[in-house]
Scaffold this motif. Structure first.
Motif, mmCIF file in Angstrom:
data_model
loop_
_atom_site.group_PDB
_atom_site.id
_atom_site.type_symbol
_atom_site.label_atom_id
_atom_site.label_comp_id
_atom_site.label_asym_id
_atom_site.label_seq_id
_atom_site.Cartn_x
_atom_site.Cartn_y
_atom_site.Cartn_z
ATOM 1 N N ASP A 1 45.787 -20.524 -42.152
ATOM 2 C CA ASP A 1 45.405 -19.429 -43.368
ATOM 3 C C ASP A 1 46.715 -18.869 -43.675
ATOM 4 O O ASP A 1 47.442 -18.838 -45.027
ATOM 5 N N ILE A 2 47.734 -18.529 -42.274
ATOM 6 C CA ILE A 2 49.115 -17.897 -42.672
ATOM 7 C C ILE A 2 50.219 -19.354 -42.749
ATOM 8 O O ILE A 2 50.494 -20.497 -41.957
ATOM 9 N N PRO A 3 50.676 -20.538 -43.760
ATOM 10 C CA PRO A 3 51.620 -21.341 -44.148
ATOM 11 C C PRO A 3 52.542 -21.178 -42.999
ATOM 12 O O PRO A 3 53.415 -19.871 -43.401
ATOM 13 N N GLY A 4 53.146 -22.328 -42.544
ATOM 14 C CA GLY A 4 53.747 -22.654 -41.651
ATOM 15 C C GLY A 4 53.761 -22.243 -40.135
ATOM 16 O O GLY A 4 54.654 -22.154 -39.019
ATOM 17 N N PHE A 5 52.887 -21.608 -39.366
ATOM 18 C CA PHE A 5 52.569 -20.708 -39.056
ATOM 19 C C PHE A 5 51.951 -21.871 -37.625
ATOM 20 O O PHE A 5 50.729 -20.862 -37.380
ATOM 21 N N SER A 6 51.970 -22.801 -37.182
ATOM 22 C CA SER A 6 51.160 -23.459 -36.387
ATOM 23 C C SER A 6 52.153 -24.636 -35.933
ATOM 24 O O SER A 6 53.099 -25.024 -36.108
ATOM 25 N N LEU A 7 51.699 -25.286 -34.598
ATOM 26 C CA LEU A 7 52.493 -26.898 -33.859
ATOM 27 C C LEU A 7 52.031 -27.631 -35.072
ATOM 28 O O LEU A 7 53.547 -27.970 -35.098
ATOM 29 N N GLU A 8 51.212 -27.689 -35.785
ATOM 30 C CA GLU A 8 50.586 -28.765 -36.336
ATOM 31 C C GLU A 8 52.078 -28.868 -37.594
ATOM 32 O O GLU A 8 52.451 -29.984 -37.570
ATOM 33 N N GLU A 9 52.173 -27.753 -37.863
ATOM 34 C CA GLU A 9 53.027 -28.164 -39.455
ATOM 35 C C GLU A 9 54.510 -28.174 -38.904
ATOM 36 O O GLU A 9 55.398 -28.002 -40.009
ATOM 37 N N ARG A 10 55.172 -27.678 -38.075
ATOM 38 C CA ARG A 10 56.471 -28.183 -37.674
ATOM 39 C C ARG A 10 56.997 -28.867 -36.816
ATOM 40 O O ARG A 10 57.376 -29.781 -35.620
ATOM 41 N N THR A 11 55.574 -30.618 -36.754
ATOM 42 C CA THR A 11 55.964 -31.729 -35.313
ATOM 43 C C THR A 11 55.525 -33.163 -37.100
ATOM 44 O O THR A 11 54.603 -32.627 -38.349
ATOM 45 N N VAL A 12 55.542 -34.261 -36.909
ATOM 46 C CA VAL A 12 55.305 -34.944 -37.152
ATOM 47 C C VAL A 12 53.616 -35.199 -37.312
ATOM 48 O O VAL A 12 53.568 -35.619 -36.654
ATOM 49 N N PRO A 13 52.919 -35.682 -38.099
ATOM 50 C CA PRO A 13 51.961 -35.897 -38.428
ATOM 51 C C PRO A 13 51.579 -36.731 -37.825
ATOM 52 O O PRO A 13 50.312 -37.616 -36.972
ATOM 53 N N GLU A 14 52.299 -38.472 -37.996
ATOM 54 C CA GLU A 14 51.905 -39.934 -37.633
ATOM 55 C C GLU A 14 51.785 -39.754 -36.331
ATOM 56 O O GLU A 14 51.902 -41.159 -35.300
ATOM 57 N N TYR A 15 52.675 -38.326 -35.025
ATOM 58 C CA TYR A 15 52.489 -39.042 -33.731
ATOM 59 C C TYR A 15 51.001 -37.965 -33.185
ATOM 60 O O TYR A 15 51.323 -38.118 -31.660
ATOM 61 N N TRP A 16 50.913 -37.627 -33.726
ATOM 62 C CA TRP A 16 49.496 -36.751 -33.047
ATOM 63 C C TRP A 16 48.203 -37.830 -32.594
ATOM 64 O O TRP A 16 48.260 -38.968 -33.460
ATOM 65 N N TRP A 17 48.333 -37.279 -31.196
ATOM 66 C CA TRP A 17 47.361 -38.414 -30.595
ATOM 67 C C TRP A 17 47.738 -39.691 -30.717
ATOM 68 O O TRP A 17 46.606 -41.151 -30.182
ATOM 69 N N CYS A 18 48.633 -40.320 -30.611
ATOM 70 C CA CYS A 18 49.809 -41.519 -30.124
ATOM 71 C C CYS A 18 49.646 -41.676 -28.460
ATOM 72 O O CYS A 18 49.348 -42.697 -28.309
ATOM 73 N N GLY A 19 49.101 -40.844 -27.709
ATOM 74 C CA GLY A 19 49.273 -41.207 -26.185
ATOM 75 C C GLY A 19 51.452 -41.127 -26.088
ATOM 76 O O GLY A 19 51.156 -40.799 -24.838
ATOM 77 N N ASP A 20 51.543 -40.609 -26.258
ATOM 78 C CA ASP A 20 53.151 -40.484 -25.604
ATOM 79 C C ASP A 20 53.740 -38.945 -26.063
ATOM 80 O O ASP A 20 53.609 -38.338 -26.659
ATOM 81 N N PRO A 21 53.782 -38.868 -24.137
ATOM 82 C CA PRO A 21 54.296 -37.387 -24.572
ATOM 83 C C PRO A 21 55.313 -36.985 -24.601
ATOM 84 O O PRO A 21 55.707 -35.460 -24.575
ATOM 85 N N LYS A 22 55.933 -37.438 -25.018
ATOM 86 C CA LYS A 22 57.506 -37.208 -25.469
ATOM 87 C C LYS A 22 57.345 -37.584 -26.853
ATOM 88 O O LYS A 22 58.377 -36.297 -27.467
ATOM 89 N N VAL A 23 56.529 -37.541 -27.816
ATOM 90 C CA VAL A 23 56.788 -36.973 -29.409
ATOM 91 C C VAL A 23 55.078 -36.873 -29.365
ATOM 92 O O VAL A 23 55.190 -36.560 -30.680
ATOM 93 N N ASP A 24 54.165 -37.044 -28.821
ATOM 94 C CA ASP A 24 52.927 -36.446 -28.825
ATOM 95 C C ASP A 24 52.623 -35.118 -29.228
ATOM 96 O O ASP A 24 52.406 -34.456 -28.082
ATOM 97 N N PRO A 25 52.332 -34.164 -30.188
ATOM 98 C CA PRO A 25 52.353 -32.733 -29.774
ATOM 99 C C PRO A 25 50.804 -32.640 -29.000
ATOM 100 O O PRO A 25 50.592 -31.301 -28.113
ATOM 101 N N TRP A 26 49.601 -32.902 -29.520
ATOM 102 C CA TRP A 26 48.681 -33.221 -28.080
ATOM 103 C C TRP A 26 48.685 -33.345 -27.173
ATOM 104 O O TRP A 26 48.307 -32.828 -25.964
ATOM 105 N N GLU A 27 49.462 -33.736 -26.618
ATOM 106 C CA GLU A 27 49.622 -34.409 -25.226
ATOM 107 C C GLU A 27 50.515 -33.266 -24.795
ATOM 108 O O GLU A 27 50.618 -33.069 -23.819
#
Length: 374
Positions: A43-69
């Motif tokens: 609910d709080i805009p900007g208060f998450s790791l998701e909103e400070r990372t590149v959306p396309e890199y999520w779940w790409c599997g590369d720990p260098k750029v994938d926030p899920w990793e």
């Protein structure tokens, strides 16, 4: 976040955006800077790791750029606590801010005291008992040991989430399981641990000297300072508790005297000879202990045994002390009632006969141990 067509939509920034976090080290530094951070948009805009990372890199599997990793690497770093801390969803709390959350979310209770006051469920107790002998457990192993699953207890995931929300547990790491040959296989799974196993009991409970609502107000103010657009209702939903209200002093509830076993480390204080010349001494006050209670003092290695039974005759004596091994916020005055032979209630006896395998802080004792000690 899923849209009306069921497609998962991620919110974030471009790689060249000044607010973009590019590496796991950037993420750890940012979490330490802001103090605590949900993993996903809320609910709080900007208060998450998701909103400070590149959306396309999520779940790409590369720990260098994938926030899920990254979440696995952050949990493993030992610098930040990871778990379902926000609205029963994943997020991070820095080491600096964990004591505030621990005091607020636990309402000033260690788990043993919570159970003694009948504020914890039997399922929670079964899970926490597993960490009396272990500092860490695979999630599947914890489920089995605590008696959940087929023909056993139900609601394992929900019970663990409740314990994470109260900060009694955190996710220490993610690892693959091992087969009978010792070979790793499958996807990495969560390794659960108590925060005290990461950073020590004294540190995690270092805000116990203040009221839980005070810690809550400190957290709320910090969020408002970082995100002035956040409303009290948004903060309450995300963090829980009665935010937006004045802190009121809590009335002490009357209860019958209790018995505790408390640790004493001879490396920091000559407890072995503490009662040679006097019967009353000052000692670090443990959370939940009040005047009239009884404390049995377990002296650590090389003694590793219960040596004294004492009556608590005064509490809340102001005292400030802190070093890398010990933090003291208040003292209690205790009076010697009985001495024990060092061979009588040893660590092995406590573990094998009474089921007490770890004494890192004040904890209640079983009826059978009480009868033996008395």
């Amino acid at each position: 976040m899923a849209n009306e067509n069921g497609t998962w939509i991620m919110y974030g920034v471009e790689w060249d955006d000044p607010e973009c976090l590019h590496t796991v080290r950037d993420a750890i530094n940012y979490i330490n800077e802001v103090g605590f951070l949900p993993l996903f948009k809320n609910d709080i805009p900007g208060f998450s790791l998701e909103e400070r990372t590149v959306p396309e890199y999520w779940w790409c599997g590369d720990p260098k750029v994938d926030p899920w990793e990254w979440r696995e690497l952050i949990a493993r770093s030992g610098e930040v606590a990871y778990g379902k801390f926000f609205e029963k969803k994943a997020g991070f709390i820095s080491k600096e801010w964990l004591p505030f959350f621990a005091n607020y979310r636990r309402d000033g209770y260690d788990f043993d005291a919570l159970w003694d006051d009948e504020k914890a469920s039997r399922r929670q107790k079964k899970i926490m008992d597993c960490f009396e002998k272990e500092d860490e457990l695979y999630s599947n192993e914890l489920k089995l040991r605590a008696g959940f699953g087929k023909d056993g207890e139900k609601g394992f995931d929900g019970t663990v989430t409740d314990l994470l929300m109260k900060t009694y547990l955190c996710v220490k790491d993610f690892r693959q399981r091992k087969n009978k040959k010792g070979e790793f296989y499958g996807w990495p799974i969560a390794i659960y641990s108590k925060p005290e196993a990461l950073w020590g009991y004294d540190y995690v409970t270092s805000r116990y000297d203040e009221s839980p609502p005070e810690s809550g107000k400190t957290i709320e103010k910090h969020v408002m300072d970082m995100y002035p657009i956040a409303t009290a209702a948004q903060i309450k939903r995300l963090l829980g508790g009665a935010f937006g209200t004045e802190v009121r002093s809590k009335k002490k509830k009357f209860r019958q005297p209790k018995e505790w076993i408390i640790p004493a480390n001879p490396k920091y204080y000559d407890i072995v000879h503490a009662f040679d010349d006097e019967t009353i001494i000052n000692w670090k006050q443990g959370a939940g202990i009040i005047e009239g209670d009884t404390v049995f003092m377990y002296v650590g290695a090389p003694v590793s045994s219960v040596l004294y039974k004492c009556k608590v005759i005064e509490t809340d004596i102001p005292y400030e002390y802190s070093d890398r091994n010990l933090t003291i916020k208040a003292l209690m005055k205790i009076q010697l009632q009985k001495k024990y032979n060092p061979e009588e209630f040893t660590f092995e006896v406590l573990k094998n006969e009474y089921g007490i395998a770890a004494i890192r802080g004040p904890r209640g004792i079983t009826n059978s141990l009480s009868e033996a000690l008395n």
